[in-house]
Design a protein around this motif. Structure first.
Motif, PDB file in Angstrom:
ATOM      1  N   ILE A  74      -4.805   1.598   8.124  1.00 22.72           N
ATOM      2  CA  ILE A  74      -5.174   1.620   6.638  1.00 22.72           C
ATOM      3  C   ILE A  74      -6.750   2.236   6.552  1.00 22.72           C
ATOM      4  O   ILE A  74      -7.363   2.152   7.712  1.00 22.72           O
ATOM      5  N   GLY A 114      -0.603   4.897   8.991  1.00 26.48           N
ATOM      6  CA  GLY A 114       0.297   4.006   8.154  1.00 26.48           C
ATOM      7  C   GLY A 114       1.347   4.719   7.362  1.00 26.48           C
ATOM      8  O   GLY A 114       2.278   3.997   6.902  1.00 26.48           O
ATOM      9  N   TYR A 155      -8.261   0.072  -0.600  1.00 28.82           N
ATOM     10  CA  TYR A 155      -7.401   0.373   0.742  1.00 28.82           C
ATOM     11  C   TYR A 155      -6.475   1.335   0.558  1.00 28.82           C
ATOM     12  O   TYR A 155      -5.633   1.133  -0.648  1.00 28.82           O
ATOM     13  N   LEU A 175       1.051  -1.083   0.150  1.00 31.19           N
ATOM     14  CA  LEU A 175      -0.126  -0.122   0.056  1.00 31.19           C
ATOM     15  C   LEU A 175       0.832   1.295   0.018  1.00 31.19           C
ATOM     16  O   LEU A 175       0.140   2.223  -0.094  1.00 31.19           O
ATOM     17  N   LEU A 196      -3.259   3.924   2.921  1.00 27.88           N
ATOM     18  CA  LEU A 196      -2.607   3.967   4.180  1.00 27.88           C
ATOM     19  C   LEU A 196      -3.427   5.246   4.686  1.00 27.88           C
ATOM     20  O   LEU A 196      -3.542   6.349   4.121  1.00 27.88           O
TER      21      LEU A 196
END
Length: 148
Positions: free
Chosen positions: A89, A109, A103, A54, A105
């Motif tokens: 997330i 994150g 999805y 991510l 961060l």
């Protein structure tokens, strides 16, 4: 026989009920060290790999499945729910048919990026020193574009 109901009527762990988050890995109110807290949040077979993927930007569930081919759907779902519940997330659902979910961060994150890069470097150095082969990660081919 089913699971006994919680005195508050909470849904089983990992399930959502009326907009509330019910995460699999509930955090304690106190830890003996910050490292213990970090392990409670980031521990799990797939969480670091999910976060690594991510870093490059938002991904859909199927993109994550392609990038982490060893994970099963159930485990990925569980790990994503836990990371979302701990605000590492975020999950964005688009009002489309069929629904699209991405999805990405959160601020928490994003603050892990430097640590993940340092951990990656450490692992490469460790592998070299211990004569462990680490295969280079090859991103999956985008099936919508022709191969070069």
């Amino acid at each position: 026989m089913g699971r006994p109901a919680d005195h508050r009527g909470a849904a089983p762990a990992g399930r959502r009920r009326e907009g509330k988050d019910f995460t699999m890995g509930k955090l304690n109110e106190q830890y003996t060290s910050s490292l213990q807290l970090a392990v409670a949040i980031l521990g799990g077979k797939w969480k670091l790999r999910i976060l690594w993927c991510l870093q490059s930007g938002p991904l859909r569930f199927t993109d994550l499945m392609r990038r982490i081919p060893e994970v099963c759907q159930k485990s990925l779902t569980q790990q994503l729910r836990e990371l979302e519940g701990h605000k590492i997330i975020k999950r964005k659902v688009y009002a489309e048919i069929p629904p699209r979910v991405e999805y990405s961060l959160t601020e928490h994150g994003l603050h892990l990026r430097e640590s993940l890069c340092a951990l990656n470097t450490w692992a490469h150095n460790y592998a070299a020193a211990e004569h462990i082969t680490v295969l280079p990660w090859v991103p999956p081919q985008d099936e919508s574009r022709p191969a070069p």
